[in-house]
Design a protein around this motif. Structure first.
Motif, mmCIF file in Angstrom:
data_model
loop_
_atom_site.group_PDB
_atom_site.id
_atom_site.type_symbol
_atom_site.label_atom_id
_atom_site.label_comp_id
_atom_site.label_asym_id
_atom_site.label_seq_id
_atom_site.Cartn_x
_atom_site.Cartn_y
_atom_site.Cartn_z
ATOM 1 N N ARG A 97 -35.093 4.376 -38.087
ATOM 2 C CA ARG A 97 -34.354 5.552 -38.543
ATOM 3 C C ARG A 97 -32.852 5.357 -38.513
ATOM 4 O O ARG A 97 -32.108 6.069 -39.192
ATOM 5 N N VAL A 98 -32.378 4.425 -37.664
ATOM 6 C CA VAL A 98 -30.936 4.251 -37.478
ATOM 7 C C VAL A 98 -30.677 2.851 -36.939
ATOM 8 O O VAL A 98 -31.509 2.279 -36.223
ATOM 9 N N PHE A 99 -29.536 2.270 -37.321
ATOM 10 C CA PHE A 99 -29.102 0.976 -36.798
ATOM 11 C C PHE A 99 -27.884 1.173 -35.912
ATOM 12 O O PHE A 99 -27.155 2.162 -36.036
ATOM 13 N N LEU A 111 -29.349 -1.717 -46.356
ATOM 14 C CA LEU A 111 -29.272 -0.461 -45.607
ATOM 15 C C LEU A 111 -28.683 0.661 -46.461
ATOM 16 O O LEU A 111 -29.099 1.813 -46.354
ATOM 17 N N ALA A 112 -27.711 0.322 -47.302
ATOM 18 C CA ALA A 112 -27.146 1.330 -48.202
ATOM 19 C C ALA A 112 -28.206 1.823 -49.176
ATOM 20 O O ALA A 112 -28.334 3.033 -49.425
ATOM 21 N N GLU A 113 -28.986 0.898 -49.719
ATOM 22 C CA GLU A 113 -30.034 1.258 -50.668
ATOM 23 C C GLU A 113 -31.118 2.102 -50.005
ATOM 24 O O GLU A 113 -31.633 3.062 -50.596
ATOM 25 N N ALA A 114 -31.458 1.769 -48.759
ATOM 26 C CA ALA A 114 -32.507 2.492 -48.040
ATOM 27 C C ALA A 114 -32.014 3.818 -47.472
ATOM 28 O O ALA A 114 -32.819 4.667 -47.080
ATOM 29 N N GLY A 115 -30.695 3.996 -47.396
ATOM 30 C CA GLY A 115 -30.135 5.229 -46.850
ATOM 31 C C GLY A 115 -30.279 5.350 -45.345
ATOM 32 O O GLY A 115 -30.253 6.454 -44.799
ATOM 33 N N VAL A 116 -30.401 4.204 -44.647
ATOM 34 C CA VAL A 116 -30.538 4.218 -43.189
ATOM 35 C C VAL A 116 -29.153 4.263 -42.556
ATOM 36 O O VAL A 116 -28.327 3.374 -42.813
ATOM 37 N N PRO A 117 -28.845 5.262 -41.742
ATOM 38 C CA PRO A 117 -27.523 5.342 -41.107
ATOM 39 C C PRO A 117 -27.296 4.195 -40.124
ATOM 40 O O PRO A 117 -28.239 3.676 -39.516
ATOM 41 N N VAL A 118 -26.039 3.814 -39.980
ATOM 42 C CA VAL A 118 -25.635 2.763 -39.044
ATOM 43 C C VAL A 118 -24.532 3.318 -38.152
ATOM 44 O O VAL A 118 -23.434 3.621 -38.628
ATOM 45 N N VAL A 119 -24.818 3.475 -36.866
ATOM 46 C CA VAL A 119 -23.783 3.859 -35.905
ATOM 47 C C VAL A 119 -23.026 2.593 -35.547
ATOM 48 O O VAL A 119 -23.597 1.650 -34.994
ATOM 49 N N ILE A 120 -21.740 2.549 -35.868
ATOM 50 C CA ILE A 120 -20.973 1.317 -35.704
ATOM 51 C C ILE A 120 -19.770 1.545 -34.787
ATOM 52 O O ILE A 120 -18.950 2.425 -35.029
ATOM 53 N N HIS A 121 -19.712 0.756 -33.720
ATOM 54 C CA HIS A 121 -18.546 0.767 -32.825
ATOM 55 C C HIS A 121 -17.555 -0.232 -33.401
ATOM 56 O O HIS A 121 -17.714 -1.440 -33.256
ATOM 57 N N CYS A 122 -16.532 0.293 -34.062
ATOM 58 C CA CYS A 122 -15.585 -0.567 -34.766
ATOM 59 C C CYS A 122 -14.134 -0.215 -34.449
ATOM 60 O O CYS A 122 -13.215 -0.915 -34.897
ATOM 61 N N GLY A 123 -13.901 0.850 -33.687
ATOM 62 C CA GLY A 123 -12.544 1.176 -33.262
ATOM 63 C C GLY A 123 -12.095 0.269 -32.128
ATOM 64 O O GLY A 123 -12.898 -0.467 -31.542
ATOM 65 N N SER A 124 -10.847 0.348 -31.792
ATOM 66 C CA SER A 124 -10.256 -0.558 -30.790
ATOM 67 C C SER A 124 -10.264 -0.002 -29.379
ATOM 68 O O SER A 124 -9.569 -0.518 -28.503
ATOM 69 N N GLY A 125 -11.019 1.063 -29.125
ATOM 70 C CA GLY A 125 -11.160 1.582 -27.775
ATOM 71 C C GLY A 125 -12.521 1.214 -27.215
ATOM 72 O O GLY A 125 -13.482 1.081 -27.974
ATOM 73 N N PRO A 126 -12.626 1.039 -25.916
ATOM 74 C CA PRO A 126 -11.563 1.168 -24.914
ATOM 75 C C PRO A 126 -10.622 -0.035 -24.863
ATOM 76 O O PRO A 126 -9.577 0.032 -24.229
ATOM 77 N N LEU A 159 -23.031 3.199 -48.201
ATOM 78 C CA LEU A 159 -23.520 2.877 -46.867
ATOM 79 C C LEU A 159 -23.236 4.035 -45.909
ATOM 80 O O LEU A 159 -22.109 4.515 -45.813
ATOM 81 N N ARG A 160 -24.267 4.459 -45.188
ATOM 82 C CA ARG A 160 -24.135 5.613 -44.294
ATOM 83 C C ARG A 160 -23.647 5.169 -42.920
ATOM 84 O O ARG A 160 -24.406 5.146 -41.956
ATOM 85 N N LEU A 161 -22.377 4.831 -42.835
ATOM 86 C CA LEU A 161 -21.798 4.452 -41.556
ATOM 87 C C LEU A 161 -21.462 5.690 -40.738
ATOM 88 O O LEU A 161 -20.894 6.657 -41.253
ATOM 89 N N ALA A 213 -26.926 16.293 -37.899
ATOM 90 C CA ALA A 213 -27.841 15.187 -37.630
ATOM 91 C C ALA A 213 -29.261 15.537 -38.050
ATOM 92 O O ALA A 213 -29.998 14.669 -38.559
ATOM 93 N N ALA A 214 -29.675 16.787 -37.860
ATOM 94 C CA ALA A 214 -31.007 17.193 -38.285
ATOM 95 C C ALA A 214 -31.169 16.992 -39.800
ATOM 96 O O ALA A 214 -32.223 16.551 -40.275
ATOM 97 N N ARG A 215 -30.121 17.297 -40.537
ATOM 98 C CA ARG A 215 -30.140 17.102 -41.983
ATOM 99 C C ARG A 215 -30.151 15.612 -42.324
ATOM 100 O O ARG A 215 -30.919 15.159 -43.186
ATOM 101 N N LEU A 216 -29.323 14.827 -41.651
ATOM 102 C CA LEU A 216 -29.219 13.394 -41.937
ATOM 103 C C LEU A 216 -30.553 12.685 -41.683
ATOM 104 O O LEU A 216 -30.969 11.814 -42.451
ATOM 105 N N PHE A 217 -31.242 13.055 -40.598
ATOM 106 C CA PHE A 217 -32.479 12.369 -40.227
ATOM 107 C C PHE A 217 -33.739 13.112 -40.652
ATOM 108 O O PHE A 217 -34.851 12.684 -40.333
ATOM 109 N N GLY A 218 -33.567 14.227 -41.350
ATOM 110 C CA GLY A 218 -34.721 14.958 -41.833
ATOM 111 C C GLY A 218 -35.602 15.497 -40.717
ATOM 112 O O GLY A 218 -36.834 15.478 -40.807
ATOM 113 N N LEU A 219 -34.976 16.025 -39.663
ATOM 114 C CA LEU A 219 -35.745 16.523 -38.534
ATOM 115 C C LEU A 219 -36.346 17.900 -38.854
ATOM 116 O O LEU A 219 -35.674 18.742 -39.426
#
Length: 298
Positions: free
Chosen positions: A135-137, A160-175, A196-198, A292-298
């Protein structure tokens, strides 16, 4: 140490929060469940942080066995959560995905979570995870020390973009900044894969405004609230007050994240920190559940 008894009074507070908003519970897109020996190493890293090592002390509030942690988060009324896990080197991701698939099978309220790394075979095992119903990466640019725009990952992002699977990505410079953290590498990925659902973890801490800009530019980009606005994060990397109106404008694409169990304060404080932004109950309902309920179809 056992937290089931200690969590009871806090659970009352958490449940009071979402019931006041008329919600059926919470959806938390950024929680960590992983193999025990891997989690112990993560905790060891946080335990090593101190002013002497250049970091803030980071006590793990919910340091307990897996069954206890599940009981606590369910007691809070979190109706769906994730098992955010990530590799720090090649050869780990596929093994972690196998563990996470089994965890999701035995934990139906956990959204089946997978991960990836820039390595030979990444497109194959990402495809297998999608076909298995993930459901999510989770992608962790800082810990993995890789460029998300690496050509090796391009086909995986496209899949992943084609499949519409969200990706939670830690890409900021914190901490702490990494070689490939910041908005530029992620911007390069989105330029190639605009659908892509980042989900930008920690709202892109510390480059909050740059990542808000990416969300304003790309309709499928979202941000999670993990640790942001809490007293701890405000000491570490305060969210700029001038950017608060942009939070309201993006209210349908901000998702609750907590970093449970790896947080140095009670879970309810994340909710209180969101409430004191004074962006209104409708905004809170969207952030804490409906988006999130909408994004994951809950």
């Amino acid at each position: 140490m056992t937290y089931l008894h200690e969590s009871t009074s806090e659970a009352v507070e958490v449940r009071r929060f979402w019931r006041r908003l008329g919600l059926p519970g919470l959806v938390d897109v950024h929680t960590h469940f992983m193999p025990e020996r891997v989690l112990r190493k993560v905790w060891g890293y946080f335990d090593s942080l101190s002013p002497e090592t250049g970091g803030l002390p980071w006590p793990i509030t919910y340091r307990a066995e897996e069954a206890e942690r599940l009981a606590v988060i369910r007691d809070f009324g979190v109706r769906a959560f994730t098992s955010m896990l990530y590799p720090h080197k090649a050869g780990m991701a596929e093994w972690l995905n196998g563990w996470a698939a089994d965890f999701a099978h035995r934990t139906p309220d956990c959204l089946h979570t997978s991960t990836l790394f820039p390595e030979t075979g990444v497109e194959r095992y990402v495809r297998e995870a999608v076909e298995a119903g993930t459901r999510v990466f989770k992608a962790h640019v800082q810990v993995g020390a890789y460029d998300p725009a690496d050509d090796v990952l391009d086909s995986a992002w496209g899949l992943l973009a084609e499949a519409g699977v969200p990706v939670v990505i830690h890409c900021g410079s914190g901490p702490a900044p990494g070689k490939h953290t910041g908005p530029e590498p992620v911007g390069s990925v989105l330029a190639r894969h605009p659908r892509l659902r980042l989900v930008i973890a920690h709202m892109g801490m510390t480059e909050y405004e740059d990542f808000l800009g990416l969300a304003e530019r790309y309709q499928e980009v979202r941000l999670d609230t993990t640790m942001v606005f809490t007293d701890f994060a405000e000491r570490l990397a305060p969210f700029p007050r001038r950017a608060r109106p942009r939070l309201a404008d993006l209210g349908d694409r901000i998702l609750l994240g907590s970093d449970f169990p790896n947080i140095p304060y009670p879970y309810v404080h994340q909710l209180e920190a969101l409430e004191r932004l004074e962006l209104g109950d409708e905004w809170l309902r969207g952030v804490c559940h409906d988006n999130a309920a909408r994004l994951f179809g809950l």
